[in-house]
Write an enzyme that holds these catalytic residues in place. Sequence first.
Site, PDB file in Angstrom:
ATOM      1  N   ASP A   1     -14.240 -33.154   8.015  1.00  0.00           N
ATOM      2  CA  ASP A   1     -14.993 -33.045   9.259  1.00  0.00           C
ATOM      3  C   ASP A   1     -14.414 -31.923  10.129  1.00  0.00           C
ATOM      4  O   ASP A   1     -13.201 -31.867  10.354  1.00  0.00           O
ATOM      5  CB  ASP A   1     -14.874 -34.394   9.986  1.00  0.00           C
ATOM      6  CG  ASP A   1     -15.853 -34.523  11.131  1.00  0.00           C
ATOM      7  OD1 ASP A   1     -17.068 -34.551  10.861  1.00  0.00           O
ATOM      8  OD2 ASP A   1     -15.398 -34.586  12.286  1.00  0.00           O
TER       9      ASP A   1
ATOM     10  N   GLU B   1     -16.957 -29.258   6.379  1.00  0.00           N
ATOM     11  CA  GLU B   1     -18.096 -29.488   7.264  1.00  0.00           C
ATOM     12  C   GLU B   1     -17.934 -28.546   8.456  1.00  0.00           C
ATOM     13  O   GLU B   1     -17.503 -28.930   9.528  1.00  0.00           O
ATOM     14  CB  GLU B   1     -18.151 -30.954   7.732  1.00  0.00           C
ATOM     15  CG  GLU B   1     -19.418 -31.282   8.510  1.00  0.00           C
ATOM     16  CD  GLU B   1     -19.231 -31.412  10.016  1.00  0.00           C
ATOM     17  OE1 GLU B   1     -20.226 -31.470  10.738  1.00  0.00           O
ATOM     18  OE2 GLU B   1     -18.063 -31.449  10.480  1.00  0.00           O
TER      19      GLU B   1
ATOM     20  N   TYR C   1     -24.072 -44.506  15.753  1.00  0.00           N
ATOM     21  CA  TYR C   1     -23.689 -45.484  16.781  1.00  0.00           C
ATOM     22  C   TYR C   1     -24.291 -46.872  16.553  1.00  0.00           C
ATOM     23  O   TYR C   1     -24.082 -47.766  17.355  1.00  0.00           O
ATOM     24  CB  TYR C   1     -24.134 -44.983  18.168  1.00  0.00           C
ATOM     25  CG  TYR C   1     -23.782 -43.535  18.414  1.00  0.00           C
ATOM     26  CD1 TYR C   1     -22.454 -43.157  18.628  1.00  0.00           C
ATOM     27  CD2 TYR C   1     -24.768 -42.545  18.386  1.00  0.00           C
ATOM     28  CE1 TYR C   1     -22.131 -41.823  18.826  1.00  0.00           C
ATOM     29  CE2 TYR C   1     -24.446 -41.218  18.591  1.00  0.00           C
ATOM     30  CZ  TYR C   1     -23.136 -40.858  18.805  1.00  0.00           C
ATOM     31  OH  TYR C   1     -22.808 -39.551  19.006  1.00  0.00           O
TER      32      TYR C   1
END
Lengths: 672, 672
Positions: free
Chosen positions: A391, A420, A531
């Site tokens: 990430d 990423e 979320y």
Amino acid sequence: MQAGLRFGRIPITNVQPVLEGGKFPAKAVRGGDVRVSAVVFREGHDLLGATAVLFAPDGSEAQRARLKPGPKGTDSWEGVLTPSHEGNWSFVIEGWSDLYATWSHNAQVKINADVDVDVMLAEGALLLGEAAKSAKDTAPGAAKVFKQAARALADPSLNVNDRLAAGTGAEVRAAVVRFPLRDLVTATGKFPLLVERDAAGRGAWYEFFPRSEGAMRHPETGQWTSGNFRTAVHRLPAVATMGFDVVYLPPIHPIGTLNRKGPNNSLLAGPSDPGSPWAIGSAAGGHDAIHPELGTFADFDAFVAAAQELNLEVALDLALQCAPDHPWATAHPEWFTTRVDGTIAYAENPPKKYQDIYPLNFDNDPEGLSAEILRIVRLWIDHGVRIFRVDNPHTKPVWFWEWLIGTINAERPDIVFLAEAFTRPAMMAALGRAGFQQSYSYFTWRNTKEELEEYLVHVSRESAGYFRPNFFVNTPDILTEYLQYGGPAAFKIRAILAAMGSPLWGMYAGYELYEHVARPGSEENIDNEKYEFKDRNFAAAEAQGNSLAPFVTLLNTIRRAHPALLDLQNLSLHESSDPATLVFSKHKLIAATAEEPARKDTIIVVINVDPHSMREGEVTLDLDALELDGLSPDGTFLVDELITGATWNWGKKNYFRLDAHLEPAHILHIRR
Amino acid sequence: MQAGLRFGRIPITNVQPVLEGGKFPAKAVRGGDVRVSAVVFREGHDLLGATAVLFAPDGSEAQRARLKPGPKGTDSWEGVLTPSHEGNWSFVIEGWSDLYATWSHNAQVKINADVDVDVMLAEGALLLGEAAKSAKDTAPGAAKVFKQAARALADPSLNVNDRLAAGTGAEVRAAVVRFPLRDLVTATGKFPLLVERDAAGRGAWYEFFPRSEGAMRHPETGQWTSGNFRTAVHRLPAVATMGFDVVYLPPIHPIGTLNRKGPNNSLLAGPSDPGSPWAIGSAAGGHDAIHPELGTFADFDAFVAAAQELNLEVALDLALQCAPDHPWATAHPEWFTTRVDGTIAYAENPPKKYQDIYPLNFDNDPEGLSAEILRIVRLWIDHGVRIFRVDNPHTKPVWFWEWLIGTINAERPDIVFLAEAFTRPAMMAALGRAGFQQSYSYFTWRNTKEELEEYLVHVSRESAGYFRPNFFVNTPDILTEYLQYGGPAAFKIRAILAAMGSPLWGMYAGYELYEHVARPGSEENIDNEKYEFKDRNFAAAEAQGNSLAPFVTLLNTIRRAHPALLDLQNLSLHESSDPATLVFSKHKLIAATAEEPARKDTIIVVINVDPHSMREGEVTLDLDALELDGLSPDGTFLVDELITGATWNWGKKNYFRLDAHLEPAHILHIRR
């Protein structure tokens, strides 16, 4: 006299793929085509040749590829090398004076002009006579041809034209291909070529949140029960059936509770909101722990094993950032930035604040922090993870990646890292050189024919030595306007482009259901799974014909059947008369094995990239790129259309009609 | 931990000028501007800076130049270094975290958004307080500014805006230019920069045949008496008056008699035809001899001395080829190619034959031939020659030039070699890297505005590190169609372009007389001086107003008065609304000396390149390229027109009207 000189007898410059003079190795994949090129030239008028020589990791010569001349006036030469297995390979370029081509050219021009006839015939006889001697042991067939030609050239009883023809005929030309008459051979030094396993450069990725698979909402309270590895494992057969190779999981670690984000990126989560998996760390542990609701290490190991049974690899997220309640925040405040008021700095892009995230600081204790991250990566490798999706690598120092990936790959060359990174070109390129096997790319934002043509050429030619793009069609962070407003046709078009245009492509769960509604003002899905839990009914959608899954299955089936689609550097563009219809081909010569003879695999994709339209026009193929040996310019050949199963006669110019709402593309295989 | 890593803390890539990773040095001229650039970037959002550091041949630091950011998104940085004297210099690029810029940016954004106000003020006070301590000894003025700002930032009795303003005001910004607040400083290795004398990269060349100067035709017999060094010396004052720096002489050696060419390249010369000076060698000697009709070595020495008196350097031709009666042909047949019939191969481009020339072969006896050529070059150096114009270097192996020029320059770094190469780009570039100080160029065939814009950018930016073009307007071999059919305006336009566009330019005698008639079907003058004597009356033409010499004198006078014109890398293009009117500027910051303060020298050339037309339109200047500090976008400044002596007010946009038949150009100097 030439000692210490930088120029050899035949100058060779601009060798590709070479990164910073060989400081970094160029990248390749086992069995993948590597385009090599160089500028090779010499003084005067004599003709020359160029050869690329490939050396295996043990130093043995593995392949010699004669290079073809590039565009006139450029002195460039190009060809293809194909390393067969993993390891640290190398290659050199040789330039050499082509004695036969020089004589043959001069002899034909001069004898036709009646200049120096006897001398040219005698020189040819001498050249081919000596070639016969040289070739005797290693190429006896060629030696015989040379000997006969030399005799005829020297035979005064024949007429001049017959003598010349004997020296310049097809048989001799074929013999010098097998046994070139080389002089002044000059070689470059060896350039490094790192050859990695399939997964480094080939594969279809599928991303899903394990907590959503098997998650259940209580019908009365509305409370969710999280899915876990034991429930998520039931999604794997469908992913395998669709033909994916890699299952990528967002972070599986405990999620922070301090400043946890709620639905739709709202600032404060409710008590039952699960939080973003990228806000890593809580009292339950950090990057070396598993979220309690997902299960235990034993559950994870069983999940990985179940995936392996289905020939799926599990890719884990490596997101080097912390929630405020990550154990490091108290145990190692030196791994963060402490502000003048004594607090740890949260992430921000002033004036925007991301208070649920503490970024790491690699400058206070680089050794300590690096060692801890190395420990964590090794931990997950020990649990069967061989691929990491990293990430935001562009928010950490590049040297750290060079060190981490170098250290890991030295002990485990099979470990693959995907960057990423969506940032400026310099950083994207640096991460590739630093060792990332593959990277997210700008593909997502290349939608028009012109944009796609430029980008496909860039990634398959210009940057292929250091950058392997993974063409993701969507991610939890990216739902482009093209998909938001293009309807199902848009989803189909982007899947075809990704799966056919790149040996690496990826999809995030929900794409097959055409999920296209964005949170207003953003480029993300509304009610984003980052979320929340998502309870998708893939099977029902498919039963109702509302799923792209069958088409995705077809695309991945075509990929597996066609090795040409699993190479990066073998793409060529073709012309179409329509401004929204893109045409490209992928072509690969597959070498003979003990079981099978050599064969050519060629796919042509003709695709209407405007999801709202019907397009028709004419495709003009670049026949050279398709290596249709012996085809006359007005000849035809059979192509099988792999979506509909039709078979057509195609040639240099071909009519097409593509309605985006029906089938936006032809995927054609050339029948040989 | 970072040991052995290839990435430093701040990544720095794509450094320019660097040739093949530093394998060859980039080139510069004493006092000449060298554009340097690099891609410098880092992880995250913090701001950074980049600096180029120049090191003198003794290793001492000679200059630090702060780089400016290039186009947005490219992460490129660029600036100028100016080495002051000859020798082997080097430079490095430093990248660094810019603590002040990062704080200043964040503080302004956050405080304006009322976020973290106290923390940001306190961090500023801390940063500038520490900077005051660091700067105390080396930059006491800046230290004082930092200390005052730190105090105000920390002063709770002031309001927030005043405290912020104290930390971000003009005084502090000026102080951090003098004393940047650098962290994480990362430097590249040293890249080589070869700095050569003026004549390597600057100069106006004039070519003439000494045998023509003072040659006389017997009025009755028509027989010519050759001119010689003693008569040719009388041409030198006029050449010096025109402002030339170099007199270049075609080969001065004995001319072959076997297969000698006659007038207009006819195959056989008459008994009194002088032959081409490039067909070198006869019973009278070879490359180490002087043609008996030109005089003795003493005459040559006197000619060189007379030129030196006039501040003219003599450039000699080094044409490495032989007439069939060159002494080498019998003494060293191994230095040529012997054909199968025992004869020496003459030059040819099949089926074309050049039987008056034997090309050399460097592959039979490279050591012997090289040593002999080295002996010859040293011989002429001993006779005062410091510049060699090398004929057709692209027909000899590149390694030979690397060796010859390297050997000569190791003992005599002042010796300059000009490559007379008109061939494909790869060879042109290789000869530059091999050591040639300068080269003939494609300028001759760049005539339209578009062609010239592209070429000027190429030579001043892209290739300047290895290739210094000498813009010859004509040669005995080149009389372009543009000159054949463009009339006197064409001659004027091309002289302006060459003299203003390049620090090196050249002219072959007769240009000033507008000689424009070509041999039919060729791009050469008719009755070419290569094969004949020419008796030109320069003075008479000038007296009649039929000579370009006064204008050439003006051009060379302007060049000598304006250092900006004598640099290669300082050219910028500007826009004009007219498709035939080219606009470029040359700009140089001249550093302060003990006698003079620093000053800026800027020339703007606006030129109509269509010799048959009157053009008018609007020039839009790129004001940044002119460094008019403090000029508002609608401000004006004074320019002196150097051809007519007029003075105008110019600004960003300016009207022009240029009639090629009157004055095709404005040459403007910005008054500062």
